[in-house]
Motif scaffolding. Structure first.
Motif, short mmCIF file in Angstrom:
data_model
loop_
_atom_site.label_atom_id
_atom_site.label_comp_id
_atom_site.label_asym_id
_atom_site.label_seq_id
_atom_site.Cartn_x
_atom_site.Cartn_y
_atom_site.Cartn_z
N ARG A 189 73.71 31.34 74.05
CA ARG A 189 74.07 30.90 72.95
C ARG A 189 75.53 30.96 72.63
N ILE A 190 76.09 32.05 72.49
CA ILE A 190 77.53 32.48 72.55
C ILE A 190 78.28 31.76 73.31
N LEU A 191 77.82 31.81 74.64
CA LEU A 191 78.53 31.06 75.88
C LEU A 191 78.49 29.81 75.81
N GLY A 192 77.64 28.98 74.97
CA GLY A 192 77.28 27.40 75.03
C GLY A 192 76.46 27.08 76.24
N LEU A 193 75.66 28.20 76.49
CA LEU A 193 74.69 27.74 77.63
C LEU A 193 73.26 27.78 77.17
N LEU A 194 72.86 27.84 75.96
CA LEU A 194 71.54 27.95 75.53
C LEU A 194 70.85 26.88 75.65
N ALA A 195 71.63 25.80 75.00
CA ALA A 195 71.04 24.16 74.93
C ALA A 195 70.62 23.94 76.45
N PRO A 196 71.60 23.89 77.45
CA PRO A 196 71.47 23.63 78.78
C PRO A 196 70.31 24.35 79.42
N VAL A 197 70.14 25.57 79.37
CA VAL A 197 68.99 26.39 79.67
C VAL A 197 67.68 25.90 79.04
N ILE A 198 67.50 25.65 77.98
CA ILE A 198 66.31 25.31 77.32
C ILE A 198 65.93 23.95 77.74
N GLU A 199 66.98 23.03 77.96
CA GLU A 199 66.73 21.51 78.48
C GLU A 199 66.08 21.60 79.89
N ALA A 200 66.74 22.64 80.72
CA ALA A 200 66.52 22.76 82.01
C ALA A 200 64.96 23.19 81.99
N THR A 201 64.49 23.74 81.33
CA THR A 201 63.09 24.20 81.48
C THR A 201 62.21 23.14 80.77
N ASP A 202 62.44 22.11 80.23
CA ASP A 202 61.85 21.14 79.67
C ASP A 202 61.21 20.12 80.83
N PRO A 203 59.40 20.23 80.89
CA PRO A 203 58.88 19.58 81.84
C PRO A 203 59.45 17.92 82.08
N ILE A 204 59.69 17.35 81.01
CA ILE A 204 60.09 16.11 81.16
C ILE A 204 61.33 15.67 82.05
N ASN A 205 62.06 16.97 82.17
CA ASN A 205 63.43 16.80 83.03
C ASN A 205 62.88 16.76 84.50
N SER A 206 61.83 16.76 85.04
CA SER A 206 61.46 16.89 86.42
C SER A 206 60.42 16.00 86.73
N GLU A 207 60.50 15.44 87.93
CA GLU A 207 59.70 14.30 88.28
C GLU A 207 58.01 15.02 88.41
N PHE A 208 58.12 16.28 88.58
CA PHE A 208 56.73 16.92 88.86
C PHE A 208 56.20 16.98 87.37
N GLY A 209 56.99 17.59 86.58
CA GLY A 209 56.51 17.69 84.92
C GLY A 209 56.14 16.41 84.28
N VAL A 210 56.84 15.13 84.75
CA VAL A 210 56.58 14.05 84.14
C VAL A 210 55.05 13.32 84.66
N GLN A 211 55.08 13.66 85.91
CA GLN A 211 53.74 13.25 86.40
C GLN A 211 52.49 14.07 86.04
N ASN A 212 52.75 15.46 85.65
CA ASN A 212 51.69 16.27 85.33
C ASN A 212 51.82 16.54 83.81
N LEU A 213 52.47 15.79 83.11
CA LEU A 213 52.63 16.28 81.49
C LEU A 213 51.24 16.23 80.74
N ALA A 214 50.19 15.57 81.00
CA ALA A 214 49.00 15.77 80.53
C ALA A 214 48.13 16.97 80.48
N ARG A 215 48.67 17.54 81.61
CA ARG A 215 48.35 19.12 81.67
C ARG A 215 48.62 20.01 80.35
N ALA A 216 49.89 19.69 79.88
CA ALA A 216 50.39 20.39 78.90
C ALA A 216 49.51 20.50 77.86
N SER A 217 48.68 19.39 77.50
CA SER A 217 48.07 19.46 76.08
C SER A 217 46.72 19.94 76.22
N VAL A 218 46.38 20.50 77.27
CA VAL A 218 45.14 21.41 77.57
C VAL A 218 44.89 22.83 76.74
#
Length: 108
Positions: free
Chosen positions: A63-92
């Protein structure tokens, strides 16, 4: 605590080196980052050298280095093709091994 695998140890070292580089690029001393993040210099040193540190402390430093938001964003499934294709699995509610009977079926 489980032993750290060699692959994870290598990635911790890479992450730590990146954190140290970003700190230097930002023109911040280790003391400044540690103080602003609310961690000790030893904890920051552990992060920068790839030794084990709590997730909370790592995120505070990022956070102090200004990297927290990009790191959190990088882990969002919506930011990858695989994640988008399989997003329904996240709700189980639970992930189950295919072909394996549930506990209630085994008890019957």
């Amino acid at each position: 605590m489980a032993a750290t695998s060699p692959a994870v140890s290598r990635e911790l070292a890479r992450l730590g080196a990146h954190v140290r580089s970003w700190r230097k690029i930002a023109g911040l001393t280790a003391e400044m980052v540690a103080d602003r993040a609310g961690v000790s210099r030893d904890t920051l040193r552990a992060i920068e050298t790839g030794r084990s540190a709590s997730t909370e402390n790592l995120l505070a430093v990022l956070r102090i280095l200004g990297l927290l938001a990009p790191v959190i964003e990088a882990t969002d499934p919506i930011n990858s093709e695989f994640g988008v294709q399989n997003l329904a699995r996240a709700s189980v509610e639970r992930v189950r091994v295919p072909g394996r009977r549930s506990r209630t079926e085994e008890d019957s």
